[in-house]
Design an enzyme around this catalytic site. Structure first.
Site, short mmCIF file in Angstrom:
data_model
loop_
_atom_site.label_atom_id
_atom_site.label_comp_id
_atom_site.label_asym_id
_atom_site.label_seq_id
_atom_site.Cartn_x
_atom_site.Cartn_y
_atom_site.Cartn_z
N ASP A 99 44.82 40.97 71.33
CA ASP A 99 44.24 42.16 71.95
C ASP A 99 45.31 43.06 72.56
O ASP A 99 45.08 43.75 73.54
CB ASP A 99 43.25 41.74 73.04
CG ASP A 99 43.81 40.67 73.97
OD1 ASP A 99 45.05 40.63 74.14
OD2 ASP A 99 43.03 39.89 74.53
N GLU A 121 42.28 35.16 66.53
CA GLU A 121 41.72 35.10 67.88
C GLU A 121 40.65 36.17 68.06
O GLU A 121 40.58 36.88 69.06
CB GLU A 121 42.82 35.23 68.95
CG GLU A 121 42.38 34.68 70.30
CD GLU A 121 43.50 34.70 71.33
OE1 GLU A 121 43.88 33.62 71.80
OE2 GLU A 121 43.98 35.81 71.68
N GLU A 135 42.90 45.17 77.22
CA GLU A 135 42.68 44.10 76.24
C GLU A 135 41.24 44.06 75.73
O GLU A 135 41.00 43.94 74.52
CB GLU A 135 43.08 42.75 76.83
CG GLU A 135 44.57 42.59 77.10
CD GLU A 135 45.01 43.11 78.44
OE1 GLU A 135 46.20 42.97 78.77
OE2 GLU A 135 44.16 43.66 79.19
N HIS A 208 50.85 39.02 85.36
CA HIS A 208 51.33 40.13 84.53
C HIS A 208 50.24 41.14 84.18
O HIS A 208 50.55 42.21 83.67
CB HIS A 208 51.93 39.61 83.22
CG HIS A 208 50.91 39.16 82.23
ND1 HIS A 208 50.29 37.94 82.29
CD2 HIS A 208 50.38 39.80 81.15
CE1 HIS A 208 49.43 37.82 81.28
NE2 HIS A 208 49.46 38.94 80.58
N ARG A 210 47.67 44.10 83.81
CA ARG A 210 47.65 45.48 84.29
C ARG A 210 46.64 45.65 85.42
O ARG A 210 46.84 46.40 86.36
CB ARG A 210 47.33 46.41 83.12
CG ARG A 210 47.42 47.89 83.42
CD ARG A 210 47.08 48.69 82.17
NE ARG A 210 48.00 48.40 81.09
CZ ARG A 210 49.10 49.10 80.82
NH1 ARG A 210 49.41 50.14 81.57
NH2 ARG A 210 49.88 48.77 79.80
N HIS A 241 57.60 38.19 84.93
CA HIS A 241 57.38 39.02 83.75
C HIS A 241 58.42 40.13 83.69
O HIS A 241 58.82 40.69 84.72
CB HIS A 241 55.97 39.62 83.82
CG HIS A 241 55.49 40.18 82.51
ND1 HIS A 241 55.73 41.47 82.14
CD2 HIS A 241 54.80 39.61 81.50
CE1 HIS A 241 55.20 41.68 80.94
NE2 HIS A 241 54.64 40.57 80.53
#
Length: 369
Positions: A99, A121, A135, A208, A210, A241
């Site tokens: 994604d 996936e 995502e 990590h 957003r 990250h």
């Protein structure tokens, strides 16, 4: 006369994509009817090269580093580059995973060229169409484009059927990261972890997403510091990250604590060793929710929702809202409870038996459009 081999273009742009595509690429390259090419999209160019190198793989093609100022600009640039390369290579099928911006751009590029798309996936969904962002938006938009949907779980397959995807195009194959996890678990070579804090117990921390930028990171870091104040026998390992928006904030909060080890992103094998030793993982990651149940490590998911409900149903993962007091309370509860039982690598396990790559390659090899 032997028919020409069909040209499969596998596209990767981030470290998680590399991990989840590795076993598939190996299996595809072993199929005599296929000419499989691995493309580095340039989303995280150096990280993709490094990760595949650690796994004994190399990219055949590279689109060059993407340096866009915004998500939309990056997506547009990725789409054009992937489309141009697929056209130049005369690809006959495109494979995308998950994604990410790369996954969605590869799907759009395949549609632009009228090429079939295999989505690895496929079918992960949360209860909210925009969370996590971007995502959830990407995977919902990839589904109508794909011809082959490789669902990692039974629930993912049900999600796709509920959206009108025909059964004949849905393949419940398990999650391909479990292929790699199984290899690591079965690897008995000694491994040095010199960065571990010298404490009896360990928490693995990864952040990590957003959706947690800014105040969300502040709240989680405050909770971690409170937990360390309550539990002097616990240390923390946090692979930071590479995104500076994340890294600068985490270092500002956590870098001076003597029982916190902030490290660069770890290779897969040492990271799994850390996760296996941990008495608790605190994360906003999706992949850890899949791996930890096979290691018997409880996971505290600092997010409003999850596309991996299987881990919650197993009791291996707990969702907690972004409030410092709630994170501390749930972490205390998990630290005091017995660890969850480890999943075995069997076909009935929530995320499969670690043989997904072979299944996916067979389906792609037999696909005739």
């Amino acid at each position: 006369m032997t028919p020409p081999r069909r040209r499969v273009l596998v596209v990767a742009g981030t470290r998680p994509e590399c991990l989840k595509l590795a076993s598939i690429v190996r299996a595809l390259r072993a199929e005599p009817a296929l000419d499989t090419q691995l493309l580095n999209s340039g989303q995280h160019e150096a990280m993709v090269e490094r990760t595949f190198g650690q796994l004994g793989l190399a990219c055949d093609l590279s689109a060059g580093q993407i340096a866009a100022a915004s998500l939309s600009h990056a997506l547009s640039a990725l789409r054009v580059r992937i489309r141009d390369i697929a056209r130049a290579q005369r690809s006959t099928l495109v494979v995308s995973q998950g994604d990410t911006s790369t996954a969605y751009a590869a799907a759009l590029a395949a549609r632009d060229l009228g090429l079939p798309l295999a989505h690895v996936e496929a079918g992960l969904r949360t209860s909210h169409p925009y969370r996590p962002f971007p995502e959830e938006l990407f995977r919902r938009r990839i589904a109508p484009i794909a011809q082959l949907h490789f669902a990692p779980t039974r629930q993912a397959a049900l999600n796709l059927r509920g959206e009108g995807v025909p059964d004949a195009r849905i393949f419940p194959v398990g999650n391909s990261v479990i292929d790699l996890l199984r290899e690591q678990v079965e690897d008995t070579r000694p491994l040095a972890l010199p960065f571990l804090p010298d404490t009896p117990r360990l928490i693995a921390l990864t952040l990590h997403r957003r959706e947690n930028y800014g105040r969300g990171l502040d709240l989680v870091c405050a909770a971690v510091l409170e937990l360390l104040a309550r539990h002097p026998d616990i240390g923390v390992v946090c692979p930071v990250h590479p995104n500076p928006t994340v890294g600068h904030r985490i270092r500002r909060h956590l870098s001076t604590h003597p029982r916190i080890s902030l490290v660069d992103p770890l290779d897969y094998r040492p990271f799994i060793a850390v996760l296996a030793r941990a008495c608790l993982a605190i994360t906003d990651s999706g992949g850890i929710q899949e791996e930890a149940p096979y290691l018997g490590t409880p996971v505290l998911v600092v997010r409003e929702n999850t596309e991996r409900p299987e881990s919650v149903a197993l009791g291996a993962a707990t969702l907690v809202p972004l409030r410092t007091d709630r994170i501390v309370a749930e972490a205390d509860r998990l630290l005091a409870a017995p660890p969850p039982a480890q999943l075995a690598f069997t076909p009935d396990a929530a995320y499969g038996d670690g043989r997904s790559g072979e299944r996916i390659a067979r389906v792609i090899a037999g696909f005739t459009g």
